[in-house]
Design a protein around this motif. Structure first.
Motif, PDB file in Angstrom:
ATOM      1  N   TRP A 311      23.198  41.550  40.894  1.00 26.88           N
ATOM      2  CA  TRP A 311      23.909  42.799  40.592  1.00 26.88           C
ATOM      3  C   TRP A 311      25.285  42.468  40.017  1.00 26.88           C
ATOM      4  O   TRP A 311      25.711  43.053  39.021  1.00 26.88           O
ATOM      5  N   ALA A 312      25.977  41.531  40.657  1.00 28.36           N
ATOM      6  CA  ALA A 312      27.318  41.165  40.196  1.00 28.36           C
ATOM      7  C   ALA A 312      27.256  40.440  38.856  1.00 28.36           C
ATOM      8  O   ALA A 312      28.080  40.672  37.963  1.00 28.36           O
ATOM      9  N   GLN A 313      26.247  39.567  38.671  1.00 27.75           N
ATOM     10  CA  GLN A 313      26.149  38.785  37.436  1.00 27.75           C
ATOM     11  C   GLN A 313      25.921  39.674  36.228  1.00 27.75           C
ATOM     12  O   GLN A 313      26.342  39.333  35.119  1.00 27.75           O
ATOM     13  N   MET A 314      25.218  40.792  36.397  1.00 30.19           N
ATOM     14  CA  MET A 314      24.972  41.698  35.265  1.00 30.19           C
ATOM     15  C   MET A 314      26.286  42.177  34.644  1.00 30.19           C
ATOM     16  O   MET A 314      26.348  42.444  33.449  1.00 30.19           O
ATOM     17  N   LEU A 315      27.326  42.266  35.473  1.00 31.82           N
ATOM     18  CA  LEU A 315      28.623  42.730  34.981  1.00 31.82           C
ATOM     19  C   LEU A 315      29.593  41.575  34.769  1.00 31.82           C
ATOM     20  O   LEU A 315      30.779  41.791  34.522  1.00 31.82           O
ATOM     21  N   GLY A 316      29.087  40.343  34.873  1.00 33.63           N
ATOM     22  CA  GLY A 316      29.921  39.179  34.605  1.00 33.63           C
ATOM     23  C   GLY A 316      30.789  38.744  35.766  1.00 33.63           C
ATOM     24  O   GLY A 316      31.715  37.944  35.583  1.00 33.63           O
ATOM     25  N   TYR A 317      30.508  39.236  36.974  1.00 33.71           N
ATOM     26  CA  TYR A 317      31.312  38.890  38.144  1.00 33.71           C
ATOM     27  C   TYR A 317      30.584  37.892  39.024  1.00 33.71           C
ATOM     28  O   TYR A 317      29.359  37.771  38.978  1.00 33.71           O
ATOM     29  N   GLU A 318      31.333  37.204  39.872  1.00 30.48           N
ATOM     30  CA  GLU A 318      30.767  36.486  40.996  1.00 30.48           C
ATOM     31  C   GLU A 318      30.651  37.457  42.155  1.00 30.48           C
ATOM     32  O   GLU A 318      31.397  38.456  42.231  1.00 30.48           O
ATOM     33  N   LEU A 319      29.752  37.190  43.068  1.00 28.63           N
ATOM     34  CA  LEU A 319      29.517  38.122  44.167  1.00 28.63           C
ATOM     35  C   LEU A 319      30.787  38.348  44.985  1.00 28.63           C
ATOM     36  O   LEU A 319      31.058  39.470  45.440  1.00 28.63           O
ATOM     37  N   GLU A 320      31.616  37.295  45.140  1.00 26.20           N
ATOM     38  CA  GLU A 320      32.822  37.415  45.943  1.00 26.20           C
ATOM     39  C   GLU A 320      33.867  38.316  45.293  1.00 26.20           C
ATOM     40  O   GLU A 320      34.774  38.819  45.960  1.00 26.20           O
ATOM     41  N   GLU A 321      33.730  38.581  43.985  1.00 27.93           N
ATOM     42  CA  GLU A 321      34.713  39.405  43.280  1.00 27.93           C
ATOM     43  C   GLU A 321      34.403  40.889  43.369  1.00 27.93           C
ATOM     44  O   GLU A 321      35.210  41.701  42.930  1.00 27.93           O
ATOM     45  N   ILE A 322      33.253  41.235  43.895  1.00 27.19           N
ATOM     46  CA  ILE A 322      32.840  42.636  43.984  1.00 27.19           C
ATOM     47  C   ILE A 322      33.201  43.185  45.356  1.00 27.19           C
ATOM     48  O   ILE A 322      32.760  42.658  46.385  1.00 27.19           O
ATOM     49  N   ALA A 323      34.015  44.241  45.376  1.00 31.12           N
ATOM     50  CA  ALA A 323      34.340  44.904  46.642  1.00 31.12           C
ATOM     51  C   ALA A 323      33.137  45.711  47.115  1.00 31.12           C
ATOM     52  O   ALA A 323      32.526  46.452  46.339  1.00 31.12           O
ATOM     53  N   GLN A 324      32.789  45.590  48.394  1.00 29.46           N
ATOM     54  CA  GLN A 324      31.562  46.188  48.918  1.00 29.46           C
ATOM     55  C   GLN A 324      31.823  47.601  49.445  1.00 29.46           C
ATOM     56  O   GLN A 324      31.701  47.876  50.653  1.00 29.46           O
ATOM     57  N   ASP A 325      32.210  48.518  48.544  1.00 29.71           N
ATOM     58  CA  ASP A 325      32.403  49.906  48.966  1.00 29.71           C
ATOM     59  C   ASP A 325      32.132  50.820  47.782  1.00 29.71           C
ATOM     60  O   ASP A 325      32.189  50.409  46.614  1.00 29.71           O
ATOM     61  N   ILE A 326      31.846  52.081  48.086  1.00 28.83           N
ATOM     62  CA  ILE A 326      31.446  53.048  47.069  1.00 28.83           C
ATOM     63  C   ILE A 326      32.583  53.333  46.093  1.00 28.83           C
ATOM     64  O   ILE A 326      32.357  53.576  44.903  1.00 28.83           O
ATOM     65  N   GLY A 327      33.818  53.270  46.558  1.00 25.62           N
ATOM     66  CA  GLY A 327      34.953  53.549  45.679  1.00 25.62           C
ATOM     67  C   GLY A 327      35.078  52.535  44.566  1.00 25.62           C
ATOM     68  O   GLY A 327      35.336  52.881  43.402  1.00 25.62           O
ATOM     69  N   SER A 328      34.870  51.252  44.884  1.00 27.69           N
ATOM     70  CA  SER A 328      34.939  50.207  43.854  1.00 27.69           C
ATOM     71  C   SER A 328      33.818  50.367  42.843  1.00 27.69           C
ATOM     72  O   SER A 328      33.990  50.111  41.645  1.00 27.69           O
ATOM     73  N   TRP A 329      32.659  50.781  43.337  1.00 26.03           N
ATOM     74  CA  TRP A 329      31.539  51.007  42.419  1.00 26.03           C
ATOM     75  C   TRP A 329      31.855  52.134  41.436  1.00 26.03           C
ATOM     76  O   TRP A 329      31.596  52.037  40.243  1.00 26.03           O
ATOM     77  N   GLU A 330      32.446  53.225  41.935  1.00 26.65           N
ATOM     78  CA  GLU A 330      32.757  54.367  41.073  1.00 26.65           C
ATOM     79  C   GLU A 330      33.759  53.998  39.995  1.00 26.65           C
ATOM     80  O   GLU A 330      33.724  54.538  38.883  1.00 26.65           O
ATOM     81  N   LYS A 331      34.678  53.057  40.301  1.00 31.86           N
ATOM     82  CA  LYS A 331      35.670  52.658  39.300  1.00 31.86           C
ATOM     83  C   LYS A 331      35.041  51.920  38.131  1.00 31.86           C
ATOM     84  O   LYS A 331      35.616  51.877  37.035  1.00 31.86           O
ATOM     85  N   LEU A 332      33.876  51.318  38.347  1.00 31.50           N
ATOM     86  CA  LEU A 332      33.208  50.574  37.274  1.00 31.50           C
ATOM     87  C   LEU A 332      32.405  51.480  36.352  1.00 31.50           C
ATOM     88  O   LEU A 332      32.075  51.093  35.232  1.00 31.50           O
ATOM     89  N   VAL A 333      32.061  52.686  36.820  1.00 33.39           N
ATOM     90  CA  VAL A 333      31.219  53.593  36.032  1.00 33.39           C
ATOM     91  C   VAL A 333      32.067  54.312  34.997  1.00 33.39           C
ATOM     92  O   VAL A 333      33.211  54.717  35.262  1.00 33.39           O
ATOM     93  N   HIS A 334      31.509  54.487  33.795  1.00 26.33           N
ATOM     94  CA  HIS A 334      32.208  55.197  32.714  1.00 26.33           C
ATOM     95  C   HIS A 334      32.515  56.630  33.161  1.00 26.33           C
ATOM     96  O   HIS A 334      31.638  57.324  33.694  1.00 26.33           O
ATOM     97  N   PRO A 335      33.744  57.110  32.960  1.00 23.56           N
ATOM     98  CA  PRO A 335      34.109  58.459  33.421  1.00 23.56           C
ATOM     99  C   PRO A 335      33.205  59.552  32.874  1.00 23.56           C
ATOM    100  O   PRO A 335      32.935  60.541  33.569  1.00 23.56           O
ATOM    101  N   ASP A 336      32.729  59.392  31.636  1.00 27.90           N
ATOM    102  CA  ASP A 336      31.868  60.424  31.050  1.00 27.90           C
ATOM    103  C   ASP A 336      30.502  60.476  31.716  1.00 27.90           C
ATOM    104  O   ASP A 336      29.804  61.494  31.628  1.00 27.90           O
TER     105      ASP A 336
END
Length: 776
Positions: A311-336
């Motif tokens: 999941w993290a690699q699809m966005l170019g991140y390492e797993l440790e760089e992904i915050a494990q909460d819904i708020g961090s996920w929402e920040k990655l989604v396009h506002p539109d």
């Protein structure tokens, strides 16, 4: 009291005590054996069967969900296997419910009913899938039938599993207590027997001491755990009976211990089952990895979201760089994209959809927007039915979106009408602007939902029903991948028009569709009709010209023959009366008549090229040319040479003879050198034979290169050198009829070389095509 009586009384008391102890031990053993039997035959197998059924139910739910999502043959086989296992474990669980009360038996029966319900729903899903149902329809059925069946089964299983766990814990405690009590009872009996041996030693004979010593030794062995030890004194008195009872007790105790060992084996078996479930989970993770899927696990109450490495690699991140909460996920989604994502997520949480599914853009670590297909569903609820936990997958669909965008641009900008048809009804689901314009619809919605035969006349021009023929065309395209044909359509205003249709099988989002590309050929059809009429008119004109040529030649030749005969009669009868001028005039008159006849023959010869039918044969030019040279009859001062190894070609003998005869005749006729040389050659130029006829005659000025191939055109006055001006014209027509070309190279005073080409392949086939064109 005498010693014998005291001994007898003592023995009697001892026997009574021993008998009471043995009776108590046997009674206690019976109770323990009954409890161990219940534990071994019902409680433990029932608990294990319950665990098997619970694990199989979860496995069946996962496989059914995978089948609905992906619909692969392997998923279907897994669903069928899981349902069979679930029914088997359910029946096995019910068999071990004999010891429980009526309420729990009723619960076990409800579980069987829930399993039957889930089995029936799974069968309906597979039947619906076989019928070609789309994902939306399957998801509706999942929400309506599958989800309630799974939820009911899991809830019943959870409650009943708790009952089994309580029973198993109580049974394990009972067995432990019984084991302790049995050991204590064995020790008490051993002590009692030891005391009896000590008392009796002082008052009994050696025959009594030895058996008691054997019993004492047996008690020690058994106390140390050697349940295979046998006392076996062999005595027939009370001591002997005691020893045999002791042996029976140890045998029964051994069976009891074996029952406990069986319980431990069942516990081990349960652990192995749990390990198998863990391995199944590992295989599931490997399958996700093979499918290149990222996964997420959402705690709906706390907002914690756990994702995997992919999941993290699809966005170019390492797993440790992904915050494990819904708020961090929402920040990655396009506002539109967030409004539609939230709408679909809430719809699923509220139970309005069986699955959550959305496509969104997510920002990668590099800042690039990645298209993601996000799918998931709720798998755990609280007792009030509120969602607690959801699982799902992520799939990178950026390339697919790019392809869809290219296709959309092509679809919308195409000048041809492009539309999509979907099975099984084969209704139109989309149409571009050209489609709307072609069928004169108000908009795309007015056109879609119709079927091909709805926009066609009832019958096609060949007499077939449009509905029947359209289904055949569709079936052929689906089987072979594409199908191109002509069709008569009908605009929405009722006007019929001809069109070409190309049906192409494509696949979008896992669904096989047909793309129809259509073009109005009304103008083309009208042009073909006009062309057919023109060709018919040309054919009629050609026939008239052919008839005219023969009529004219016949009608002209007859008076010419009469004039020539009359001239010859006058010359014969009155030749002596003519003066020199009159004789010259009569000769000139005969010459003009001959020229007129030659011209008429030339016209006929030219008109016959491409019209007369002659058999095509294999002609060896090495054998043909000597006869042609003989026909030309060159004078002695002219030498004609032919290259060796000329080819063999398939054509009409007369036509190929005409070519060489005309070229050689011209070379001989116009030769101005005292020693004339004419050479015939041939070169291999791949697909063609290149022939040449070269002479050392007067040559031709370049300005006359084209003129000499025109009919009746000569370079010298006919009074100086008699010629019809037809030979080269006929030669050019024959060469071009065979698919070749003719040209010349010349230098004044040095000679001329005529070149012509003929195809290497069968000239006859070329001639037949050209002849058909010439006659039209």
């Amino acid at each position: 009291m005498k010693v014998g009586r005291r001994l007898t009384l003592g023995f009697a008391v001892i026997v009574v005590c021993v008998f009471a102890a043995i009776t108590l031990s046997l009674s206690l053993f019976g109770t323990i054996r009954e409890k161990c039997s219940l534990l071994n035959e019902d409680i433990v197998p029932g608990a294990i069967a319950m665990a098997d059924m619970d694990g199989t139910a979860f496995y069946a739910t996962v496989e059914l969900t995978e089948y609905i999502l992906h619909g692969q043959a392997e998923n279907r086989e897994n669903v069928e296997t899981a349902i069979q296992m679930l029914n088997k474990t359910g029946l096995k669980h019910a068999e071990y419910e004999r010891h429980i009360g009526a309420e729990d038996r009723e619960a076990a029966q409800k579980i069987l009913s829930a399993i039957d319900r889930l089995s029936s729903v799974a069968g309906k899903v597979m039947a619906l899938k076989d019928a070609g149902a789309g994902l939306d329809e399957l998801l509706k059925m999942e929400q309506r039938d599958v989800h309630p069946a799974v939820k009911s089964l899991l809830e019943l299983s959870r409650r009943h599993k708790a009952v089994h766990m309580e029973e198993l814990a109580a049974a394990e405690e009972t067995v432990g207590n019984a084991h302790t009590l049995l050991v204590r009872a064995s020790l008490v009996v051993g002590v009692l027997i030891a005391a009896l041996a000590i008392v009796s030693a002082s008052v009994t004979t050696r025959s009594i001491v030895k058996p008691l010593h054997a019993l004492h030794k047996g008690a020690e062995k058994i106390g140390l755990g050697d349940l295979n030890y046998k006392v076996a004194t062999g005595a027939k008195d009370e001591i002997g009976q005691l020893s045999r009872a002791f042996d029976e007790m140890t045998e029964n105790l051994k069976h009891t211990t074996t029952s406990i060992a069986g319980l431990e084996q069942e516990v081990d078996r349960r652990r192995r089952t749990e390990q198998q479930l863990q391995e199944s989970e590992e295989r599931f993770q490997l399958a996700l990895k093979g499918a290149d899927l990222g996964t997420w696990d959402s705690n709906i109450r706390t907002g914690r979201v756990v994702v995997n490495k992919r999941w993290a690699q699809m966005l170019g991140y390492e797993l440790e760089e992904i915050a494990q909460d819904i708020g961090s996920w929402e920040k990655l989604v396009h506002p539109d994209d967030m409004p539609i994502v939230n709408e679909k997520w809430n719809a699923h949480l509220e139970g309005r959809t069986s699955f959550y599914e959305a496509e969104m853009r997510m920002k990668s670590k590099s800042g690039r927007w990645i298209w993601i297909a996000d799918r998931g569903r709720v798998f755990e609820w609280d007792k009030d039915g509120n969602p607690l936990r959801a699982l799902g997958t992520h799939l990178d669909i950026t390339e697919r979106k790019a392809s869809e965008e290219k296709y959309r641009i092509l679809f919308e900008s195409s000048r041809d009408a492009i539309m999509m048809l979907a099975p099984p009804t084969w209704r139109f689901t989309a149409g571009n602007d050209a489609t709307v314009k072609l069928f004169e619809a108000g908009n795309e919605d007015e056109f879609t939902s119709k079927r091909p035969w709805d926009i066609s006349p009832e019958y096609q021009p060949d007499g077939q029903l449009s509905a029947d023929k359209a289904k055949k065309m569709i079936e052929k395209a689906m089987n072979e991948g594409s199908n191109f044909f002509e069709w008569t359509h009908k605009r929405l205003n009722g006007e019929e028009f001809p069109a070409t249709v190309l049906l192409t099988r494509i696949e979008l989002a896992g669904t096989k569709l047909l793309q129809a590309t259509m073009r109005d050929i009304t103008v083309q059809k009208r042009a073909e009709e006009v062309q057919a009429k023109l060709l018919e008119q040309i054919q009629n004109v050609n026939n008239e010209l052919k008839d005219f040529a023969y009529v004219v030649s016949h009608d002209l030749k007859a008076p010419l023959r009469g004039i020539k005969a009359l001239t010859q009669w006058l010359s014969t009868d009155y030749g002596d009366k003519f003066d020199e001028e009159g004789t010259e005039q009569m000769a000139l008159l005969v010459n003009r008549v001959d020229r007129m006849q030659n011209l008429i023959d030339g016209i006929l010869q030219y008109s016959r090229v491409g019209r007369t039918e002659e058999k095509h044969v294999e002609i060896d030019l090495n054998k043909l040319l000597p006869s042609v040279i003989d026909m030309v009859s060159p004078p002695e001062n002219i030498e004609i040479t032919v290259d060796e190894n000329l080819p063999t070609i398939a054509c009409e003998r007369t036509r190929i003879t005409q070519i060489f005869e005309n070229l050689l005749s011209n070379a001989v006729k116009y030769m101005d050198k005292p020693e004339g040389r004419i050479r015939i050659g041939c070169d291999d130029e791949g697909d063609f034979w290149k022939f040449s006829v070269a002479d050392n005659g007067p040559g031709i000025e370049q300005q006359h290169f084209e003129r000499i191939f025109r009919i009746f055109q000569t370079l010298q006055a006919r009074d100086e050198l008699e010629s019809t001006g037809v030979g080269l014209t006929v030669t050019k027509k024959v060469v071009e009829l065979y698919g070749g070309n003719i040209w010349l190279e010349s230098e004044v005073g040095k000679g001329t070389t005529f070149f012509f080409t003929l195809p290497r392949h069968d000239v006859a086939s070329v001639h037949e095509t050209a002849e058909a064109a010439a006659t039209t």
